[in-house]
Design a protein around this motif. Sequence first.
Motif, PDB file in Angstrom:
ATOM      1  N   ALA A 137       0.898  -1.156   0.072  1.00  0.00           N
ATOM      2  CA  ALA A 137       0.238   0.169  -0.113  1.00  0.00           C
ATOM      3  C   ALA A 137       0.652   1.311   0.125  1.00  0.00           C
ATOM      4  N   ALA A 138       1.941   1.312   0.749  1.00  0.00           N
ATOM      5  CA  ALA A 138       2.837   2.335   0.725  1.00  0.00           C
ATOM      6  C   ALA A 138       3.687   2.610  -0.674  1.00  0.00           C
ATOM      7  N   LEU A 139       3.926   1.750  -1.033  1.00  0.00           N
ATOM      8  CA  LEU A 139       4.653   1.551  -2.705  1.00  0.00           C
ATOM      9  C   LEU A 139       3.640   2.083  -3.541  1.00  0.00           C
ATOM     10  N   ARG A 140       2.536   1.673  -3.616  1.00  0.00           N
ATOM     11  CA  ARG A 140       1.387   2.229  -4.376  1.00  0.00           C
ATOM     12  C   ARG A 140       1.089   3.555  -4.260  1.00  0.00           C
ATOM     13  N   ALA A 141       0.954   4.009  -2.816  1.00  0.00           N
ATOM     14  CA  ALA A 141       0.824   5.572  -2.461  1.00  0.00           C
ATOM     15  C   ALA A 141       1.740   6.356  -3.137  1.00  0.00           C
ATOM     16  N   GLU A 142       3.002   5.816  -3.088  1.00  0.00           N
ATOM     17  CA  GLU A 142       4.114   6.729  -3.375  1.00  0.00           C
ATOM     18  C   GLU A 142       4.181   6.570  -4.813  1.00  0.00           C
ATOM     19  N   ARG A 143       3.694   5.721  -5.528  1.00  0.00           N
ATOM     20  CA  ARG A 143       3.857   5.696  -7.182  1.00  0.00           C
ATOM     21  C   ARG A 143       2.431   6.664  -7.495  1.00  0.00           C
ATOM     22  N   GLU A 144       1.458   6.544  -6.833  1.00  0.00           N
ATOM     23  CA  GLU A 144       0.246   7.348  -7.382  1.00  0.00           C
ATOM     24  C   GLU A 144       0.823   8.774  -7.063  1.00  0.00           C
ATOM     25  N   ALA A 145       1.348   8.916  -5.804  1.00  0.00           N
ATOM     26  CA  ALA A 145       1.867  10.542  -5.542  1.00  0.00           C
ATOM     27  C   ALA A 145       2.745  10.964  -6.880  1.00  0.00           C
ATOM     28  N   ARG A 146       3.713  10.170  -6.938  1.00  0.00           N
ATOM     29  CA  ARG A 146       4.708  10.558  -8.176  1.00  0.00           C
ATOM     30  C   ARG A 146       3.869  10.713  -9.344  1.00  0.00           C
ATOM     31  N   LEU A 147       3.056   9.938  -9.640  1.00  0.00           N
ATOM     32  CA  LEU A 147       2.281  10.397 -11.093  1.00  0.00           C
ATOM     33  C   LEU A 147       1.463  11.444 -10.941  1.00  0.00           C
ATOM     34  N   ALA A 148       0.847  11.581  -9.709  1.00  0.00           N
ATOM     35  CA  ALA A 148       0.235  13.139  -9.471  1.00  0.00           C
ATOM     36  C   ALA A 148       1.223  14.044  -9.854  1.00  0.00           C
ATOM     37  N   ARG A 149       2.168  14.303  -9.030  1.00  0.00           N
ATOM     38  CA  ARG A 149       3.164  15.194  -9.271  1.00  0.00           C
ATOM     39  C   ARG A 149       3.526  15.443 -10.574  1.00  0.00           C
ATOM     40  N   ARG A 150       3.793  14.180 -11.547  1.00  0.00           N
ATOM     41  CA  ARG A 150       4.183  14.223 -12.886  1.00  0.00           C
ATOM     42  C   ARG A 150       3.026  15.043 -13.648  1.00  0.00           C
ATOM     43  N   ARG A 151       1.763  14.640 -13.527  1.00  0.00           N
ATOM     44  CA  ARG A 151       0.796  15.246 -14.067  1.00  0.00           C
ATOM     45  C   ARG A 151       0.429  16.603 -14.034  1.00  0.00           C
TER      46      ARG A 151
END
Length: 113
Positions: free
Chosen positions: A20-34
């Motif tokens: 869940a932490a890895l998924r949250a970090e990936r989603e946060a990174r994707l949101a920052r990129r977007r």
Amino acid sequence: MSKERARRRAEREAEQARQAALRAEREARLARRRERVGRVVALLPGRPVRIVSQGGIMARRRRTQNGVAVVLFLIVQVIVWLLWSSWAARFGALVISLLLVPLFLTLVFDRRS
């Protein structure tokens, strides 16, 4: 036996928390990129154009074929530049290569016949 079950459950929960932490970090990174891309696109004039690459087998094959053709073209040009010092010969090889690449692509990669 219940201690073993509790230990396995704790391991499972720890693994789920890690995932869940890895998924949250990936989603946060994707949101920052977007958000970063959105800011850059907002600065550009005109309507944004969305580029979507095809993902099928034929599209992948076509991309591979085009890549091979470009690499071969560049190799020929590098060899010509290394072997001949005459600008006329270099320019002539470039023109001939540009004229022969479509012929090469048609002869080698055309599947209609």
